[in-house]
Design a protein around this motif. Structure first.
Motif, PDB file in Angstrom:
ATOM      1  N   PHE A   1      49.187  36.608  38.776  1.00 34.30           N
ATOM      2  CA  PHE A   1      48.417  37.937  39.151  1.00 34.30           C
ATOM      3  C   PHE A   1      47.236  38.386  37.996  1.00 34.30           C
ATOM      4  O   PHE A   1      46.436  38.672  38.561  1.00 34.30           O
ATOM      5  N   GLN A   2      47.547  37.891  36.817  1.00 33.86           N
ATOM      6  CA  GLN A   2      46.693  38.101  35.921  1.00 33.86           C
ATOM      7  C   GLN A   2      45.059  37.316  35.996  1.00 33.86           C
ATOM      8  O   GLN A   2      43.958  37.719  36.000  1.00 33.86           O
ATOM      9  N   ARG A   3      45.334  36.184  36.452  1.00 37.40           N
ATOM     10  CA  ARG A   3      44.364  35.266  36.654  1.00 37.40           C
ATOM     11  C   ARG A   3      43.648  35.633  37.980  1.00 37.40           C
ATOM     12  O   ARG A   3      42.322  35.496  38.041  1.00 37.40           O
ATOM     13  N   LEU A   4      44.373  35.866  38.999  1.00 38.92           N
ATOM     14  CA  LEU A   4      43.899  36.554  40.260  1.00 38.92           C
ATOM     15  C   LEU A   4      42.881  37.732  39.788  1.00 38.92           C
ATOM     16  O   LEU A   4      41.754  37.665  40.577  1.00 38.92           O
ATOM     17  N   MET A   5      43.256  38.389  39.084  1.00 37.92           N
ATOM     18  CA  MET A   5      42.248  39.786  38.791  1.00 37.92           C
ATOM     19  C   MET A   5      41.466  39.463  37.470  1.00 37.92           C
ATOM     20  O   MET A   5      40.620  40.341  37.355  1.00 37.92           O
ATOM     21  N   ASN A   6      41.725  38.249  36.866  1.00 43.36           N
ATOM     22  CA  ASN A   6      40.598  37.801  35.860  1.00 43.36           C
ATOM     23  C   ASN A   6      39.025  37.684  36.378  1.00 43.36           C
ATOM     24  O   ASN A   6      38.950  36.989  37.227  1.00 43.36           O
ATOM     25  N   PRO A   7      38.019  38.656  36.047  1.00 47.56           N
ATOM     26  CA  PRO A   7      36.688  38.433  36.479  1.00 47.56           C
ATOM     27  C   PRO A   7      36.342  37.201  36.397  1.00 47.56           C
ATOM     28  O   PRO A   7      35.524  36.686  37.026  1.00 47.56           O
ATOM     29  N   ALA A   8      36.693  36.335  35.198  1.00 48.83           N
ATOM     30  CA  ALA A   8      36.295  35.143  34.917  1.00 48.83           C
ATOM     31  C   ALA A   8      36.550  34.018  36.194  1.00 48.83           C
ATOM     32  O   ALA A   8      35.997  33.155  36.384  1.00 48.83           O
ATOM     33  N   THR A   9      37.772  34.345  36.742  1.00 51.91           N
ATOM     34  CA  THR A   9      38.224  33.629  37.840  1.00 51.91           C
ATOM     35  C   THR A   9      37.347  33.574  39.146  1.00 51.91           C
ATOM     36  O   THR A   9      37.082  32.882  39.819  1.00 51.91           O
TER      37      THR A   9
ATOM     38  N   ALA B   1      37.903  35.402  41.807  1.00 45.70           N
ATOM     39  CA  ALA B   1      38.688  34.855  43.107  1.00 45.70           C
ATOM     40  C   ALA B   1      38.380  35.820  44.129  1.00 45.70           C
ATOM     41  O   ALA B   1      37.986  37.106  44.160  1.00 45.70           O
ATOM     42  N   ARG B   2      38.189  35.000  45.276  1.00 47.12           N
ATOM     43  CA  ARG B   2      37.622  35.408  46.647  1.00 47.12           C
ATOM     44  C   ARG B   2      38.268  36.516  47.190  1.00 47.12           C
ATOM     45  O   ARG B   2      37.719  37.664  47.689  1.00 47.12           O
ATOM     46  N   TYR B   3      39.626  36.569  47.026  1.00 49.92           N
ATOM     47  CA  TYR B   3      40.420  37.645  47.577  1.00 49.92           C
ATOM     48  C   TYR B   3      41.250  38.503  46.494  1.00 49.92           C
ATOM     49  O   TYR B   3      42.366  39.023  47.104  1.00 49.92           O
ATOM     50  N   ALA B   4      40.725  38.725  45.461  1.00 47.35           N
ATOM     51  CA  ALA B   4      41.468  39.810  44.507  1.00 47.35           C
ATOM     52  C   ALA B   4      41.585  41.099  45.266  1.00 47.35           C
ATOM     53  O   ALA B   4      42.372  41.808  44.985  1.00 47.35           O
ATOM     54  N   GLY B   5      40.567  41.347  45.839  1.00 44.03           N
ATOM     55  CA  GLY B   5      40.546  42.871  46.453  1.00 44.03           C
ATOM     56  C   GLY B   5      41.594  42.924  47.219  1.00 44.03           C
ATOM     57  O   GLY B   5      42.233  44.313  47.710  1.00 44.03           O
ATOM     58  N   ASN B   6      42.337  42.058  48.019  1.00 43.45           N
ATOM     59  CA  ASN B   6      43.631  42.302  48.862  1.00 43.45           C
ATOM     60  C   ASN B   6      44.508  42.667  48.090  1.00 43.45           C
ATOM     61  O   ASN B   6      45.499  43.355  48.837  1.00 43.45           O
ATOM     62  N   LEU B   7      44.561  42.748  46.756  1.00 44.99           N
ATOM     63  CA  LEU B   7      45.592  43.176  45.975  1.00 44.99           C
ATOM     64  C   LEU B   7      45.367  44.286  44.948  1.00 44.99           C
ATOM     65  O   LEU B   7      45.970  44.644  44.010  1.00 44.99           O
ATOM     66  N   TYR B   8      44.378  45.266  45.437  1.00 51.54           N
ATOM     67  CA  TYR B   8      43.725  46.111  44.639  1.00 51.54           C
ATOM     68  C   TYR B   8      44.746  47.485  44.587  1.00 51.54           C
ATOM     69  O   TYR B   8      44.536  48.338  44.017  1.00 51.54           O
ATOM     70  N   MET B   9      45.960  47.322  45.392  1.00 52.01           N
ATOM     71  CA  MET B   9      46.907  48.442  45.575  1.00 52.01           C
ATOM     72  C   MET B   9      47.715  48.329  44.274  1.00 52.01           C
ATOM     73  O   MET B   9      48.311  49.383  43.735  1.00 52.01           O
ATOM     74  N   ILE B  10      47.684  47.162  43.364  1.00 53.12           N
ATOM     75  CA  ILE B  10      48.343  47.048  42.111  1.00 53.12           C
ATOM     76  C   ILE B  10      47.918  47.897  41.095  1.00 53.12           C
ATOM     77  O   ILE B  10      46.405  48.043  41.053  1.00 53.12           O
ATOM     78  N   LYS B  11      48.457  48.571  40.379  1.00 50.58           N
ATOM     79  CA  LYS B  11      47.991  49.301  39.507  1.00 50.58           C
ATOM     80  C   LYS B  11      46.821  48.980  38.400  1.00 50.58           C
ATOM     81  O   LYS B  11      47.062  47.854  37.981  1.00 50.58           O
ATOM     82  N   ASN B  12      45.567  49.414  38.534  1.00 50.30           N
ATOM     83  CA  ASN B  12      44.554  48.931  37.423  1.00 50.30           C
ATOM     84  C   ASN B  12      43.855  47.871  38.046  1.00 50.30           C
ATOM     85  O   ASN B  12      42.965  47.203  37.323  1.00 50.30           O
ATOM     86  N   ALA B  13      44.341  47.182  39.069  1.00 50.69           N
ATOM     87  CA  ALA B  13      43.821  46.017  39.617  1.00 50.69           C
ATOM     88  C   ALA B  13      42.484  46.034  39.744  1.00 50.69           C
ATOM     89  O   ALA B  13      41.749  44.919  39.212  1.00 50.69           O
ATOM     90  N   MET B  14      41.813  46.957  40.175  1.00 54.02           N
ATOM     91  CA  MET B  14      40.140  46.918  40.524  1.00 54.02           C
ATOM     92  C   MET B  14      39.495  47.127  39.252  1.00 54.02           C
ATOM     93  O   MET B  14      38.694  46.426  38.806  1.00 54.02           O
ATOM     94  N   ASP B  15      40.169  48.013  38.244  1.00 45.08           N
ATOM     95  CA  ASP B  15      39.378  48.169  36.795  1.00 45.08           C
ATOM     96  C   ASP B  15      39.419  46.800  36.111  1.00 45.08           C
ATOM     97  O   ASP B  15      38.578  46.582  35.459  1.00 45.08           O
ATOM     98  N   VAL B  16      40.615  46.144  36.212  1.00 44.58           N
ATOM     99  CA  VAL B  16      40.814  44.729  35.458  1.00 44.58           C
ATOM    100  C   VAL B  16      39.873  43.954  36.250  1.00 44.58           C
ATOM    101  O   VAL B  16      39.175  42.968  35.525  1.00 44.58           O
ATOM    102  N   ASN B  17      39.808  43.773  37.672  1.00 40.97           N
ATOM    103  CA  ASN B  17      38.883  42.739  38.094  1.00 40.97           C
ATOM    104  C   ASN B  17      37.445  43.043  38.068  1.00 40.97           C
ATOM    105  O   ASN B  17      36.682  41.946  38.194  1.00 40.97           O
ATOM    106  N   THR B  18      37.195  44.126  37.744  1.00 37.58           N
ATOM    107  CA  THR B  18      35.732  44.315  37.253  1.00 37.58           C
ATOM    108  C   THR B  18      35.338  44.437  35.939  1.00 37.58           C
ATOM    109  O   THR B  18      34.268  45.135  35.442  1.00 37.58           O
ATOM    110  N   GLY B  19      36.462  44.105  35.138  1.00 39.73           N
ATOM    111  CA  GLY B  19      36.222  43.991  33.620  1.00 39.73           C
ATOM    112  C   GLY B  19      36.103  45.270  32.758  1.00 39.73           C
ATOM    113  O   GLY B  19      35.934  45.575  31.643  1.00 39.73           O
ATOM    114  N   LYS B  20      36.524  46.382  33.448  1.00 40.61           N
ATOM    115  CA  LYS B  20      36.706  47.905  32.839  1.00 40.61           C
ATOM    116  C   LYS B  20      37.910  47.884  32.082  1.00 40.61           C
ATOM    117  O   LYS B  20      37.930  48.713  31.054  1.00 40.61           O
TER     118      LYS B  20
END
Length: 530
Positions: free
Chosen positions: A117-125, A127-146
């Motif tokens: 899950f961390q690799r999926l949300m890592n901005p460096a990855t 991942a095409r469909y990381a947004g599908n799991l943005y319901m996970i707590k802090n997922a969007m902020d992690v995925n956007t590097g915040k």
């Protein structure tokens, strides 16, 4: 409730490109292994980078996540053996099956789940469909590097327990966990081989099969993974996927008895196939959308009048009935029919005479500053398969009738996807298949900031309605909110839907265990050969 959703509910109620290594010796008897055709060379089989049906069916055979799909398409446990939803409605606790191993024999436990899950949300990855799991707590902020990776709401309580915390109640969360984006990936193999970990001989997987050979544009060969948790139930020892971008070629190979299963064939061959292979043909709802992206970030397509003119001037009945032989359903919205309790509110322009629509389209273009002296010019991008080409040509002709000049440009799917990701297109052919059976995956194509919204469209009212739907626990109210959002976005003509897909499979009689359910993607592990 459809049979698909009934089955999933009952199941939970009861149970709750790389390159090839040197060529292998091909089995002398081609009848001893399963031969599957796929629409094109998969751009990647890294679950976090893959796109399209040609990749997903292969990933389904190689990897599983906490949840997976059963032989009838039902939701089942995979890496997890059970789960508990705490009283707060947002904290899920999963118990991991003991004794799990990767295909190379290394232990698989809760730490691998957290890493995946961390690799999926890592901005460096990326991942095409990381947004599908943005319901996970802090997922969007992690995925956007915040926020750093360790702030993601996924943690290992102990080696056999994983806790996932969500931003808000998400009734369909378990369904999302069966998608390709949510499978487990091997940290040790990725750390060793980096971007080349998906090559045959390097790839490590945890699904029913493991990759043993990959000859680009020729074949992908996989053998049974003896370390799979359910390996004793996997009947077929070897599966080979044969990519073919030309559907006609794939059909010919099926006719020549070189393939056991193909996922599609040329639309003009529908009547022939129905006569020649009546017993082999399987047709089910696909929860898929064939549509055209409109780049609304700049240029002429920023103007909603231009987008509407292009959309309403299309004769979708002619495209679907004459060109595609009536094998698909015309679409004016993005959410396919068949979802329980979803009341579509999208305007059906097919009910308005085409001439009336063409007259309105000309007026809209004139108001936007276009005329015979200064015609609107657009470039239509599509992949090299015959069906998209035929539809693009038909669209160009229909747009010509309202004074629009359309330039055709074809390319392979990988190049098209790359340009779409960069925003380097005007009108581009795309399609979307539900990675999990819920309308929100289609609504996200219209949500501002969504990773699957490639048109750059954003409407504050639409976004607010979708956010409200995300937080709604009453399913009927939730569906109504999404339907309102879809209707608003389609009045803006954010994209141009053409048709809802139908899964048309050809399956040889020697293949046993094929069950028909929406989506029509049966994993090889559930099949056997007669």
């Amino acid at each position: 409730m459809t049979g698909f959703f009934k089955t999933a509910a009952v199941a939970l109620g009861l149970a709750v490109v790389g390159f090839s290594t040197p060529m292998m010796t091909v089995s002398a008897d081609a009848q001893s292994y399963l031969r599957r055709g796929t629409a094109s060379e998969p751009p990647s089989i890294d679950p976090h980078l893959a796109a399209g049906d040609s990749s997903s069916v292969i990933i389904d055979d190689l990897f599983v996540g906490l949840m997976s799909s059963g032989k009838n398409g039902e939701l089942i446990y995979a890496v997890a053996k059970s789960h508990e939803l705490k009283k707060d409605g947002v904290t899920y606790v999963f118990q991991i099956r003991p004794g799990l191993k990767w295909s190379d024999g290394k232990k698989l436990d809760a730490a691998d789940v957290v890493y995946s899950f961390q690799r999926l949300m890592n901005p460096a990855t990326a991942a095409r469909y990381a947004g599908n799991l943005y319901m996970i707590k802090n997922a969007m902020d992690v995925n956007t590097g915040k926020l750093p990776l360790d702030k993601l709401g996924v943690r290992a309580v102990d080696p056999l327990t994983v806790e996932i915390t969500l931003e808000q109640r998400t009734p369909y969360f378990l369904e999302v966990l069966r998608s390709n984006a949510a499978v487990m990936v091997p940290q040790h193999a990725i750390a060793t081989h980096n971007t080349t970990w998906t090559r045959a001989g390097r790839m490590v997987s945890n699904g029913a099969y493991k990759l043993t050979e990959w000859v680009p544009n020729t074949q992908l060969r996989m053998t049974r993974n003896e370390n799979y948790y359910n390996a004793s139930s996997v009947a077929i020892g070897e599966v080979v996927y044969y990519p073919a971008s030309d559907l006609g070629t794939m059909l010919k190979r099926y006719q020549a008895n070189e393939l056991d299963i193909i996922f599609n064939f040329p639309p003009e061959q529908v009547e022939t196939v129905q006569k020649q292979f009546k017993a082999d043909l399987r047709e089910v709802p696909d929860y898929g959308l064939f549509y055209w992206l409109l780049n609304g970030k700049n240029g002429a397509l920023k103007d909603p009048r231009v987008r509407k003119a292009l959309a309403i001037s299309l004769d979708k009945k002619a495209i679907t009935q004459r060109l595609l032989k009536g094998a698909v359903e015309p679409a004016w919205g993005v959410v396919p029919s068949g979802f329980d309790q979803y009341p579509s509110k999208v305007t059906d322009y097919d009910k308005v005479p085409l001439k009336t629509r063409q007259d309105e389209a000309r007026k809209l273009l004139a108001a936007a500053g276009y005329s015979k002296a200064k015609p609107l010019e657009v470039e239509i991008r599509f992949d090299s398969r015959e069906e998209p080409r035929q539809i693009a040509v038909a669209m160009g002709s229909m747009w010509s009738a309202i004074g629009v000049k359309a330039k055709m440009r074809t390319s392979d799917f990988r190049s098209l996807s790359a340009d779409v990701a960069k925003g380097a297109f005007e009108v581009a052919r795309y399609q979307w298949f539900a990675p999990y059976p819920d309308p929100v995956t289609f609504a996200n194509l219209l949500r501002g900031g969504s990773r699957t919204n490639h048109s750059g469209y954003s409407n504050a009212k639409v976004n607010a309605l979708l956010l409200q739907a995300d937080e709604e626990t009453d399913q009927k109210k939730r569906m109504d909110l999404m339907s309102q959002a879809e209707a608003l976005a389609m009045e803006d003509h954010a994209v141009i839907p053409i048709y809802y897909t139908v899964a048309r499979r050809l399956v040889k009689p020697r293949v046993q265990g094929w069950n028909d359910f929406p989506g029509g993607k049966v994993k090889s592990e559930y099949l056997s050969l007669k």
